[in-house]
Motif scaffolding. Structure first.
Motif, mmCIF file in Angstrom:
data_model
loop_
_atom_site.group_PDB
_atom_site.id
_atom_site.type_symbol
_atom_site.label_atom_id
_atom_site.label_comp_id
_atom_site.label_asym_id
_atom_site.label_seq_id
_atom_site.Cartn_x
_atom_site.Cartn_y
_atom_site.Cartn_z
ATOM 1 N N TYR A 55 0.742 -1.245 0.139
ATOM 2 C CA TYR A 55 -0.036 0.083 0.123
ATOM 3 C C TYR A 55 1.026 1.175 -0.089
ATOM 4 O O TYR A 55 0.457 2.371 -0.619
ATOM 5 N N GLU A 58 2.322 1.762 -3.469
ATOM 6 C CA GLU A 58 1.179 2.386 -4.309
ATOM 7 C C GLU A 58 0.825 3.780 -4.127
ATOM 8 O O GLU A 58 0.546 4.282 -5.091
ATOM 9 N N ARG A 61 3.569 5.797 -5.870
ATOM 10 C CA ARG A 61 3.373 5.670 -7.132
ATOM 11 C C ARG A 61 2.268 6.508 -7.519
ATOM 12 O O ARG A 61 2.588 7.243 -8.558
ATOM 13 N N ARG A 62 1.142 6.335 -7.009
ATOM 14 C CA ARG A 62 0.129 7.402 -7.417
ATOM 15 C C ARG A 62 0.342 8.958 -7.191
ATOM 16 O O ARG A 62 0.315 9.774 -8.053
#
Length: 148
Positions: A55, A58, A61-62
């Motif tokens: 998480y 992620e 990355r976002r």
């Protein structure tokens, strides 16, 4: 049933088996602890850490893909997490040092009272954990790099 067999056999050697219930309990408890509970909790902990890492990656990355401000926010978030880890480590060393120092001092007092302050008695064994705790506190307060 086992009690009847022991009565049938008789003799002094059967006294060893008189507490078979306790030994059965201890055997089942040991298997349950080391064969089921500890591996299960270790597996669950690894799964939780893996999920948190996924998480976190992620989220980074976002944030980095979103815009220029997102990349700056991702870097700032990474710095803040690193800073929080350092603070947690230092606080853990402080608590561990205080507890270890306290245990060492308590051991010295307990052993000296227990043995009656005789010369050559092992009450100085409490100095070992006391010095370990003192070393941990010296590291935290004087030698560790400052948190930025």
């Amino acid at each position: 049933m086992m009690h009847l067999v022991l009565q049938l056999i008789g003799g002094p050697e059967t006294e060893v088996f008189s507490n078979y219930g306790l030994w059965l309990f201890l055997a089942v408890g040991a298997v349950a602890l080391f064969g089921i509970f500890l591996p299960l909790t270790t597996w669950m902990d690894h799964r939780r850490k893996e999920r948190e890492a996924f998480y976190r990656a992620e989220t980074f990355r976002r944030l980095s893909e979103s815009s220029g401000d997102g990349a700056k926010a991702a870097v700032e978030l990474l710095r803040e997490e690193s800073r929080q880890e350092q603070i947690k480590k230092i606080e853990g060393l402080k608590i561990g040092g205080i507890i270890t120092l306290g245990v060492g001092i308590a051991m010295v007092i307990f052993m000296s009272v227990l043995t009656g302050h005789e010369r050559g008695v092992p009450f100085l064994v409490g100095l070992v954990p006391a010095f370990v705790g003192a070393a941990m506190l010296i590291y935290v307060y004087f030698l560790a790099s400052p948190i930025q």
